[in-house]
Design an enzyme around this catalytic site. Sequence first.
Site, short mmCIF file in Angstrom:
data_model
loop_
_atom_site.label_atom_id
_atom_site.label_comp_id
_atom_site.label_asym_id
_atom_site.label_seq_id
_atom_site.Cartn_x
_atom_site.Cartn_y
_atom_site.Cartn_z
N LEU A 85 0.88 -1.23 0.13
CA LEU A 85 -0.05 0.02 -0.03
C LEU A 85 0.92 1.34 -0.22
O LEU A 85 2.09 1.26 0.52
CB LEU A 85 -1.08 0.05 1.28
CG LEU A 85 -0.36 -0.16 2.61
CD1 LEU A 85 0.04 1.06 3.20
CD2 LEU A 85 -1.39 -1.00 3.43
N TYR A 126 7.33 11.31 -10.16
CA TYR A 126 7.38 10.40 -9.10
C TYR A 126 7.54 10.95 -7.76
O TYR A 126 6.82 10.70 -6.64
CB TYR A 126 8.05 9.35 -9.14
CG TYR A 126 7.54 7.90 -8.40
CD1 TYR A 126 6.54 7.26 -8.46
CD2 TYR A 126 8.49 7.41 -7.45
CE1 TYR A 126 6.09 6.10 -7.97
CE2 TYR A 126 8.24 5.98 -6.72
CZ TYR A 126 6.92 5.69 -7.02
OH TYR A 126 6.54 4.65 -6.40
N LYS A 137 9.82 5.82 -1.05
CA LYS A 137 10.09 4.64 -1.43
C LYS A 137 11.57 4.26 -0.84
O LYS A 137 11.93 3.37 -0.64
CB LYS A 137 10.15 4.33 -2.87
CG LYS A 137 8.60 4.00 -3.52
CD LYS A 137 7.91 3.01 -2.73
CE LYS A 137 6.50 2.82 -3.44
NZ LYS A 137 5.63 1.98 -2.68
N ILE A 139 2.77 -0.49 -13.58
CA ILE A 139 1.85 -1.41 -13.92
C ILE A 139 0.60 -0.61 -13.82
O ILE A 139 0.59 0.26 -12.93
CB ILE A 139 1.62 -2.53 -13.06
CG1 ILE A 139 2.53 -3.49 -13.03
CG2 ILE A 139 0.24 -3.34 -13.28
CD1 ILE A 139 2.74 -4.84 -11.98
N THR A 178 -2.57 0.66 -12.34
CA THR A 178 -3.33 0.41 -11.12
C THR A 178 -3.94 1.75 -10.77
O THR A 178 -3.69 2.71 -11.15
CB THR A 178 -2.62 -0.14 -10.10
OG1 THR A 178 -1.69 0.89 -9.58
CG2 THR A 178 -2.03 -1.39 -10.31
N1 LIG Z 1 1.68 0.06 -10.05
C1 LIG Z 1 2.70 0.16 -10.16
O1 LIG Z 1 3.41 0.73 -11.22
C2 LIG Z 1 3.79 0.09 -9.16
C3 LIG Z 1 4.92 -0.22 -9.28
C4 LIG Z 1 5.91 -0.53 -8.10
C5 LIG Z 1 5.48 -0.49 -7.10
N2 LIG Z 1 4.07 -0.34 -6.58
C6 LIG Z 1 3.69 -0.33 -5.29
O2 LIG Z 1 2.67 -1.26 -5.24
C7 LIG Z 1 1.96 -1.16 -3.98
C8 LIG Z 1 0.49 -1.27 -4.50
O3 LIG Z 1 -0.07 -0.33 -5.54
P1 LIG Z 1 -0.88 -0.81 -6.73
O4 LIG Z 1 -0.04 -0.04 -7.90
O5 LIG Z 1 -1.24 -2.11 -6.57
O6 LIG Z 1 -2.16 0.15 -6.38
P2 LIG Z 1 -3.56 -0.02 -5.75
O7 LIG Z 1 -4.41 1.42 -5.64
O8 LIG Z 1 -4.15 -1.31 -6.22
O9 LIG Z 1 -3.16 -0.26 -4.18
C9 LIG Z 1 -2.87 0.72 -3.20
C10 LIG Z 1 -3.58 0.35 -1.93
O10 LIG Z 1 -3.21 1.23 -0.96
C11 LIG Z 1 -4.15 1.20 -0.08
N3 LIG Z 1 -4.00 2.36 0.93
C12 LIG Z 1 -3.93 3.68 0.75
N4 LIG Z 1 -3.77 4.27 1.78
C13 LIG Z 1 -4.21 3.37 2.79
C14 LIG Z 1 -4.18 3.60 4.31
N5 LIG Z 1 -4.20 4.62 5.04
N6 LIG Z 1 -4.42 2.41 4.99
C15 LIG Z 1 -4.56 1.10 4.37
N7 LIG Z 1 -4.29 1.05 3.11
C16 LIG Z 1 -4.25 2.12 2.14
C17 LIG Z 1 -5.38 1.34 -0.82
O11 LIG Z 1 -6.65 0.95 -0.30
C18 LIG Z 1 -4.90 0.34 -2.11
O12 LIG Z 1 -5.56 -1.01 -1.79
C19 LIG Z 1 2.25 0.44 -3.59
O13 LIG Z 1 3.18 0.32 -2.53
C20 LIG Z 1 2.82 1.04 -4.73
O14 LIG Z 1 3.66 2.13 -4.73
C21 LIG Z 1 3.24 0.07 -7.62
#
Ligand SMILES: NC(=O)c1ccc[n+]([C@@H]2O[C@H](COP(=O)([O-])OP(=O)(O)OC[C@H]3O[C@@H](n4cnc5c(N)ncnc54)[C@H](O)[C@@H]3O)[C@@H](O)[C@H]2O)c1
Length: 258
Positions: free
Chosen positions: A95, A158, A165, A194, A196
């Site tokens: 998250l 970013y 991060k 990705i 999302t």
């Molecule tokens: N999508 C990408 O390109 C990518 C790349 C590398 C890393 N990430 C990381 O992957 C992780 C998941 O992100 P994602 O891309 O799947 O998007 P996503 O929006 O599906 O997931 C983000 C999640 O964070 C949760 N969240 C936000 N605030 C919160 C809080 N206060 N308490 C509890 N949960 C909370 C949201 O409810 C959501 O489920 C993140 O850490 C993101 O930075 C994403």
Amino acid sequence: MLDLTGKNALVTGIANNRSIAWGIAQQLHKAGANIGVTYLPDEKGKMEKKVKDLVEPLSPSLFLPCNVQDDEQVKSTFGTIKDKWGSIDILVHCLAFAKKDDLTGGFSETSREGFSLALEISAYSLALLAGAAKPLMSEGGSIVTLTYLGGVRAIPNYNVMGVAKAALESSVRYLAAELGEQKIRVNAISAGPIRTLASSAVGGILDMIHHVEEVAPLKRTVTQLEVGNAAAFLCSDLASGITGQVLYVDAGYEITGM
Ligand SMILES: NC(=O)c1ccc[n+]([C@@H]2O[C@H](COP(=O)([O-])OP(=O)(O)OC[C@H]3O[C@@H](n4cnc5c(N)ncnc54)[C@H](O)[C@@H]3O)[C@@H](O)[C@H]2O)c1
């Protein structure tokens, strides 16, 4: 063989079927883990319903609200986990959050409040959840979090999330150093971009994805299920000698230069 049979795996961060956490939950389930899910509650209960319907095929044995900004809720969630499961073997921290305004334009324009918010939700929460899970991991365990290249390189737009991060990756090392004695391993996966809900807030995300498709060694970006496979590996005994690391699951983009 990758086998997570009998392991209790708590997955945070599922918002919808594009969530990386959803890809991870599916692969942990496929490997035999007993799944527990937490979601971010909202006032109307919309998120609860949406996530509950989505995860139903995995038959989660726990489904609980957990807003990482709410200490009382985190405490009560882990209290319920203790009562129902007794122990946790796997914790997936997946998250992050930053204000949309802070994910475009110049980093020097980041507000004090926006900076604190991004760091609190996206980085501090790992220490918070690891601390809550620690007493329930008396037989050892594995914690995996999700990071991005923007934590070690300056990626356009970013901004504050890159700083968050960097803090998250450093937290992985400090937690790994602290918890190793208790046989708890802590690692991060640095995923390629990705589409999302969270990534759509980053300015120019589609351009980032297209760029990766052009220059990454595999000439594509990665899927949620591929990240899920890497997470299942890191959580399994196959990775028993690995802790404190950042594993790139990005179609090789990180190694590229010109
Ligand atoms: N999508 C990408 O390109 C990518 C790349 C590398 C890393 N990430 C990381 O992957 C992780 C998941 O992100 P994602 O891309 O799947 O998007 P996503 O929006 O599906 O997931 C983000 C999640 O964070 C949760 N969240 C936000 N605030 C919160 C809080 N206060 N308490 C509890 N949960 C909370 C949201 O409810 C959501 O489920 C993140 O850490 C993101 O930075 C994403």
